[in-house]
Design an enzyme around this catalytic site. Structure first.
Site, PDB file in Angstrom:
ATOM      1  N   ALA B  36       0.838  -1.197   0.000  1.00  0.00           N
ATOM      2  CA  ALA B  36       0.000   0.000   0.000  1.00  0.00           C
ATOM      3  C   ALA B  36       0.880   1.257   0.000  1.00  0.00           C
ATOM      4  O   ALA B  36       0.587   2.233  -0.713  1.00  0.00           O
ATOM      5  CB  ALA B  36      -0.922   0.002   1.210  1.00  0.00           C
ATOM      6  N   HIS B  37       1.966   1.236   0.767  1.00  0.00           N
ATOM      7  CA  HIS B  37       2.902   2.367   0.771  1.00  0.00           C
ATOM      8  C   HIS B  37       3.516   2.548  -0.622  1.00  0.00           C
ATOM      9  O   HIS B  37       3.611   3.657  -1.142  1.00  0.00           O
ATOM     10  CB  HIS B  37       4.022   2.135   1.791  1.00  0.00           C
ATOM     11  CG  HIS B  37       3.628   2.457   3.203  1.00  0.00           C
ATOM     12  ND1 HIS B  37       2.796   1.658   3.944  1.00  0.00           N
ATOM     13  CD2 HIS B  37       3.960   3.488   4.019  1.00  0.00           C
ATOM     14  CE1 HIS B  37       2.636   2.185   5.147  1.00  0.00           C
ATOM     15  NE2 HIS B  37       3.323   3.300   5.222  1.00  0.00           N
ATOM     16  N   ARG B  38       3.923   1.410  -1.193  1.00  0.00           N
ATOM     17  CA  ARG B  38       4.553   1.441  -2.512  1.00  0.00           C
ATOM     18  C   ARG B  38       3.587   1.996  -3.569  1.00  0.00           C
ATOM     19  O   ARG B  38       3.957   2.813  -4.399  1.00  0.00           O
ATOM     20  CB  ARG B  38       4.970   0.011  -2.872  1.00  0.00           C
ATOM     21  CG  ARG B  38       5.737  -0.141  -4.150  1.00  0.00           C
ATOM     22  CD  ARG B  38       6.177  -1.587  -4.327  1.00  0.00           C
ATOM     23  NE  ARG B  38       7.280  -1.935  -3.448  1.00  0.00           N
ATOM     24  CZ  ARG B  38       8.567  -1.748  -3.776  1.00  0.00           C
ATOM     25  NH1 ARG B  38       8.887  -1.243  -4.935  1.00  0.00           N
ATOM     26  NH2 ARG B  38       9.506  -2.083  -2.943  1.00  0.00           N
TER      27      ARG B  38
END
Lengths: 296, 202
Positions: B36-38
């Site tokens: 999700a961060h990526r």
């Protein structure tokens, strides 16, 4: 006649239970370390550890959400029937536990990066075999190591001029750099051999013997004790927030090395060190070694 | 007395909270980890949930579908926060998240992010996944379920989620970095002493 269904059921039930209840040696060691803590933060963390174990038992749920990629360490008696069917049974046992425990879906296929949600896949569960002469029983040690305590795993081949002194440095560097994230107090497994793959397997096997059981060589036993004392002097404390101890123990496993190399590998187990040990005979009677009196 | 924050959390709420404090949280928590961060930072994809003043939990839970079709949190605990270090500062900036919960410390860039955009990082004792799960009252949404159970954004309502030990405060102080300096200093002495005892190759 080998009872395949019964065997699978016993292993599956044992895996499911191992994810919920810690083995006796771990519980006892944590109790000791908890009682030695004086600081507020450390005491708060240990209270969470014990409250959580009680809740896991009461609600019958995996005590840690990361139930790992299951590894089995199998010591198979040469006379145990149907050794050729054990791989299938262990895979099926993991498939069942995944649905029933339930276990977290952790098996991701290499290259395709797909998670099928079964915890079964290429070489998963991973099965390590040893043959035991003059025995008709099979000993199975399942181990659930989460990602956090697998991350510090590392291995190196040193030159003999570096000596065992370099091993000491390597252990301390690994624990200070990576130990905090691996959920201390840790169980530290060290493998020493002539090449990295031998050392790596041994470092993991070192985690699968009762805490404080010492290396048979007195020098090895002393090195375990010295490392344990020294690592505890660092005072990482539970979860690395600082405290009185760092480790539950240090275990070393060894294999004779090549004159030109000295390889060392390190693996750590987290405080929630979920390993089990069960012995099953050919009539499907079983004895649980790691969790005395446990019902499965 | 228990210090309990509620979402949405404001910069003002974080003013008096210091590293080493223990707090609890009421309101909404969203699980959020590597992919999700990526997706947000590297691929610029819009996050399917509003995190302004909110809380993310670096965690991959075990979730079960109940008879009524709703999801239930079975076991949930923190994962290694350091894996998100590469993205976290920008993540805080982009989303306006105020409380990040995980395990282990985070490094300099996250501490900078916490100081500049007024947020905190906390750890919840790891391996205590049933303790935390019973603090999750209800799962109210699931986004990016294509990522599989551990990586899905599980949106949940929590009650007295904690104990959360503050590891980076809104001033950018970093408990684990501070501890690490002490551990490293002690390390030198120990390595020296033990090395003297293991001169087996002569």
């Amino acid at each position: 006649m080998f009872d395949k269904e019964k065997f699978t059921e016993i292993v599956s039930n044992f895996v499911t239970m191992s994810g919920k209840i810690l083995p006796d040696d771990v519980t006892q060691k944590l109790e000791e370390l908890k009682n030695a803590e004086t600081g507020e933060l450390a005491k708060t963390v240990y209270k969470c550890y014990f409250d959580n174990q009680e809740l896991a038992r009461k609600l019958s749920r995996p005590s840690c959400q990361d139930t790992g990629v299951i590894n089995f360490y199998v010591n198979a008696g040469e006379h145990f029937p149907a050794l050729g069917q054990i791989n299938d049974c262990l895979k099926e046992a993991v498939r069942r536990s995944t649905a029933e425990a339930p276990l977290r879906h952790n098996t991701v296929a290499i290259f395709d990066e797909k998670n099928e949600g079964t915890n079964v896949g290429e070489r998963a569960p991973y099965i390590h075999w040893e043959i035991v002469p003059d025995s008709d029983k099979i000993e199975i040690k399942p181990y659930m190591s989460g990602g956090g305590c697998s991350l510090p795993g590392r291995a190196i081949t040193l030159m003999p001029s570096a000596g065992y002194e370099a091993i000491v440095q390597y252990v301390f560097d690994t624990i200070v750099d990576w130990g905090i994230n691996a959920c201390p107090p840790l169980l530290v497994g060290i493998g020493i051999a002539g090449s990295v793959e031998n050392a790596a397997v041994l470092s993991k096997k070192a985690l699968l013997r009762p805490i404080d059981e010492r290396h048979p060589n007195p020098k090895g036993a002393q090195m375990e004790k010295d490392l344990e004392k020294g690592l505890n002097e660092l005072g990482l404390g539970p979860q690395g927030i600082s405290g009185r101890s760092t480790v539950m123990g240090v275990h070393i496993e060894t294999a004779a090395r090549h004159p030109s190399t000295i390889s060392v590998a390190i693996n750590v187990g987290c405080w929630s060190h979920r390993w089990g040990d069960i012995i099953i005979d050919k009539d499907m009677n079983y004895e649980i070694i790691s969790h005395k009196g446990a019902k499965i | 007395m228990k210090k309990i924050l509620s979402t949405p959390v404001s910069a003002e709420d974080l003013k008096d909270i210091k590293i080493g404090d223990i707090i609890y949280l009421n309101g909404t928590v969203v699980t959020c980890r590597d992919v999700a961060h990526r997706r947000l930072i590297e691929y610029g994809r819009e996050l399917p949930v509003d995190l302004k003043g909110g809380c993310i939990f670096h965690a991959g839970p075990i979730v079960r579908k109940k008879g009524d079709g709703k999801f239930e949190m079975v076991s949930i605990g923190p994962t290694t926060s350091m894996r998100m270090e590469k993205f976290e500062k920008e993540f805080i900036k982009e989303t306006g998240v105020k409380v990040i919960v995980g395990k282990g410390g985070m490094a300099e860039k996250t501490a900078e992010g916490c100081r500049e955009y007024k947020a905190i990082h906390c750890v919840i004792p790891a391996g205590c996944a049933v303790m935390a799960a019973v603090e999750f009252e209800e799962i109210i949404g699931a986004e990016w379920t294509d990522l599989g159970m551990p990586e899905t954004l599980w949106i949940s309502r929590v009650k007295e989620f904690g104990p959360l030990i503050v590891s980076i405060d809104a001033e950018g102080n970093n408990l684990f970095e501070k501890n690490k300096k002490v551990f490293n200093k002690r390390k030198e002495q120990q390595v020296k002493e033990i090395s003297e005892k293991v001169r087996f190759i002569k």
